[in-house]
Design a protein around this motif. Structure first.
Motif, short mmCIF file in Angstrom:
data_model
loop_
_atom_site.label_atom_id
_atom_site.label_comp_id
_atom_site.label_asym_id
_atom_site.label_seq_id
_atom_site.Cartn_x
_atom_site.Cartn_y
_atom_site.Cartn_z
N TYR A 254 -13.57 20.95 -14.80
CA TYR A 254 -13.46 19.61 -15.41
C TYR A 254 -14.61 18.70 -15.00
N GLY A 255 -15.68 19.25 -14.47
CA GLY A 255 -16.84 18.45 -14.07
C GLY A 255 -16.78 18.03 -12.61
N HIS A 256 -17.95 17.72 -12.07
CA HIS A 256 -18.14 17.33 -10.66
C HIS A 256 -17.47 18.37 -9.75
N SER A 257 -16.49 17.98 -8.91
CA SER A 257 -15.81 18.98 -8.08
C SER A 257 -14.36 19.15 -8.51
N CYS A 258 -14.08 18.83 -9.76
CA CYS A 258 -12.71 18.92 -10.26
C CYS A 258 -12.53 20.22 -11.05
N ILE B 63 1.20 29.08 -12.41
CA ILE B 63 1.23 27.85 -11.63
C ILE B 63 -0.18 27.26 -11.61
N ASN B 64 -0.28 25.95 -11.87
CA ASN B 64 -1.58 25.29 -12.00
C ASN B 64 -1.89 24.44 -10.79
N LEU B 65 -3.06 24.70 -10.19
CA LEU B 65 -3.53 23.96 -9.02
C LEU B 65 -4.77 23.17 -9.43
N LEU B 66 -4.68 21.86 -9.37
CA LEU B 66 -5.83 21.01 -9.72
C LEU B 66 -6.50 20.53 -8.43
N PHE B 67 -7.81 20.65 -8.37
CA PHE B 67 -8.57 20.25 -7.19
C PHE B 67 -9.40 18.99 -7.50
N ASP B 68 -9.38 18.04 -6.58
CA ASP B 68 -10.29 16.89 -6.53
C ASP B 68 -10.48 16.18 -7.88
N PRO B 69 -9.39 15.57 -8.40
CA PRO B 69 -9.47 14.97 -9.73
C PRO B 69 -10.38 13.74 -9.82
N ILE C 141 -6.44 17.78 -2.62
CA ILE C 141 -7.49 16.77 -2.44
C ILE C 141 -8.23 17.06 -1.13
N SER C 142 -9.53 17.29 -1.22
CA SER C 142 -10.31 17.70 -0.05
C SER C 142 -10.62 16.52 0.87
N HIS C 143 -10.83 15.35 0.27
CA HIS C 143 -11.14 14.15 1.08
C HIS C 143 -10.99 12.92 0.21
N GLY C 144 -11.14 11.73 0.84
CA GLY C 144 -10.74 10.49 0.18
C GLY C 144 -11.76 9.83 -0.72
N HIS C 145 -12.96 10.35 -0.81
CA HIS C 145 -13.98 9.68 -1.61
C HIS C 145 -13.57 9.60 -3.08
N ALA C 146 -13.98 8.50 -3.71
CA ALA C 146 -13.56 8.23 -5.09
C ALA C 146 -13.89 9.39 -6.03
N ASP C 147 -15.00 10.05 -5.80
CA ASP C 147 -15.40 11.13 -6.71
C ASP C 147 -14.60 12.42 -6.49
N HIS C 148 -13.49 12.29 -5.72
CA HIS C 148 -12.57 13.43 -5.52
C HIS C 148 -11.11 13.04 -5.71
N ILE C 149 -10.85 11.73 -5.86
CA ILE C 149 -9.45 11.28 -5.83
C ILE C 149 -9.10 10.26 -6.91
N ILE D 12 -20.10 33.09 -6.41
CA ILE D 12 -20.08 31.66 -6.10
C ILE D 12 -19.94 30.85 -7.38
N ILE D 13 -19.05 29.89 -7.38
CA ILE D 13 -18.98 28.90 -8.46
C ILE D 13 -19.54 27.59 -7.90
N GLY D 14 -20.54 27.04 -8.57
CA GLY D 14 -21.18 25.80 -8.12
C GLY D 14 -20.43 24.57 -8.62
N VAL D 15 -20.32 23.56 -7.75
CA VAL D 15 -19.73 22.27 -8.11
C VAL D 15 -20.57 21.15 -7.47
N HIS D 16 -20.21 19.91 -7.77
CA HIS D 16 -20.85 18.73 -7.16
C HIS D 16 -22.35 18.67 -7.48
N TYR D 17 -22.67 18.82 -8.78
CA TYR D 17 -24.06 18.71 -9.23
C TYR D 17 -24.09 17.99 -10.58
#
Ligand code: NI
Ligand code: MN
Length: 232
Positions: free
Chosen positions: A12-16, A24-30, A53-61, A192-197
């Motif tokens: 879904y873009g960025h690290s999402c 069962i669906n697991l969504l990461f870092d929306p 959710i990996s951490h609290g930054h806006a671009d993950h939560i 490897i799947i790349g994210v955060h670019y």
């Protein structure tokens, strides 16, 4: 059971991203609604059973509260983010901390070390940043979260047989392509799947150069177009 079943991965873009395992669906870092590159994704269509959710930054939560509400999802996150979500009415949460693991109905999640920070969008303390080692019935998936290259990854690689790792490659806030490739070596994982670019100016990358770099080291970097799904 389910030995021929493939876990699916939707970007879904960025690290999402969403991992679907045995229905069962697991969504990461929306982080979708502010991402211009993900303008074709409607969060109303996203119905995860769990949000990690990996951490609290806006671009993950940033979209976590809205999606958790609409989907009645259980959020897996640090103790501090769990408390922060509870204050906003999201009470289906499962708090964890680095080094701990828990068996869920889809498999086991271990929260792993990340070399990063974790302030929440309103300035609240989010605990420490983390990654996740997820063992489903089909695959062992490691998502590092935002992180710099670190030697803890060697330990994760030595103690687990990782089928696919999801690593940030955009540089500036996280590992760059070369460090992510070194990380994959530490993890003994060539898939490897790349994210955060590409999401914003600081992290734009050249896709061909990135893939070529991994190829030169005998590894495969997959960059998935936003909205597309692959089999893991
Ligand atoms: Ni971050
Ligand atoms: Mn980030």
């Amino acid at each position: 059971m389910f030995h021929d079943y493939m876990d699916k991965f939707t970007y879904y873009g960025h690290s999402c991203f969403m991992v679907e395992t045995n229905g069962i669906n697991l969504l990461f870092d929306p982080f979708i609604t502010p991402n211009e590159l993900a303008a074709n994704i409607n969060i109303a269509d996203i119905k995860p059973d769990y949000i990690l959710i990996s951490h609290g930054h806006a671009d993950h939560i940033i979209d976590a509260v809205a999606i958790a509400k609409q989907a009645d999802a259980t959020v897996i996150c640090s103790w501090e983010i769990h408390e922060w979500l509870n204050k906003q009415g999201i009470t289906k949460t499962h708090p964890m901390n680095v080094g701990g693991k828990w068996k869920f109905d889809f498999g086991t999640v271990k929260m792993t070390f990340a070399a990063h920070s974790s302030g929440l969008p309103d300035g609240s303390y989010g605990g420490v940043a983390a990654g996740f080692l997820v063992q489903t019935a089909n695959k062992t998936i490691y998502y590092s979260g935002d992180t710099g290259l670190n030697a803890e990854m060697k330990l994760i690689g030595e103690l687990n047989k990782i089928d696919v790792c999801v690593l940030p490659i955009g540089d500036n806030f996280t590992m760059d392509v070369a460090d992510a490739c070194t990380a994959a070596g530490f993890l003994y994982c060539n898939n490897i799947i790349g994210v955060h670019y590409d999401t914003f100016g600081y992290i734009k990358i050249n896709h061909k150069e990135a893939k070529d770099h991994f190829n030169q080291h005998g590894r495969k970097l997959t960059l998935i177009p936003i909205g597309e799904t692959i089999n893991l």
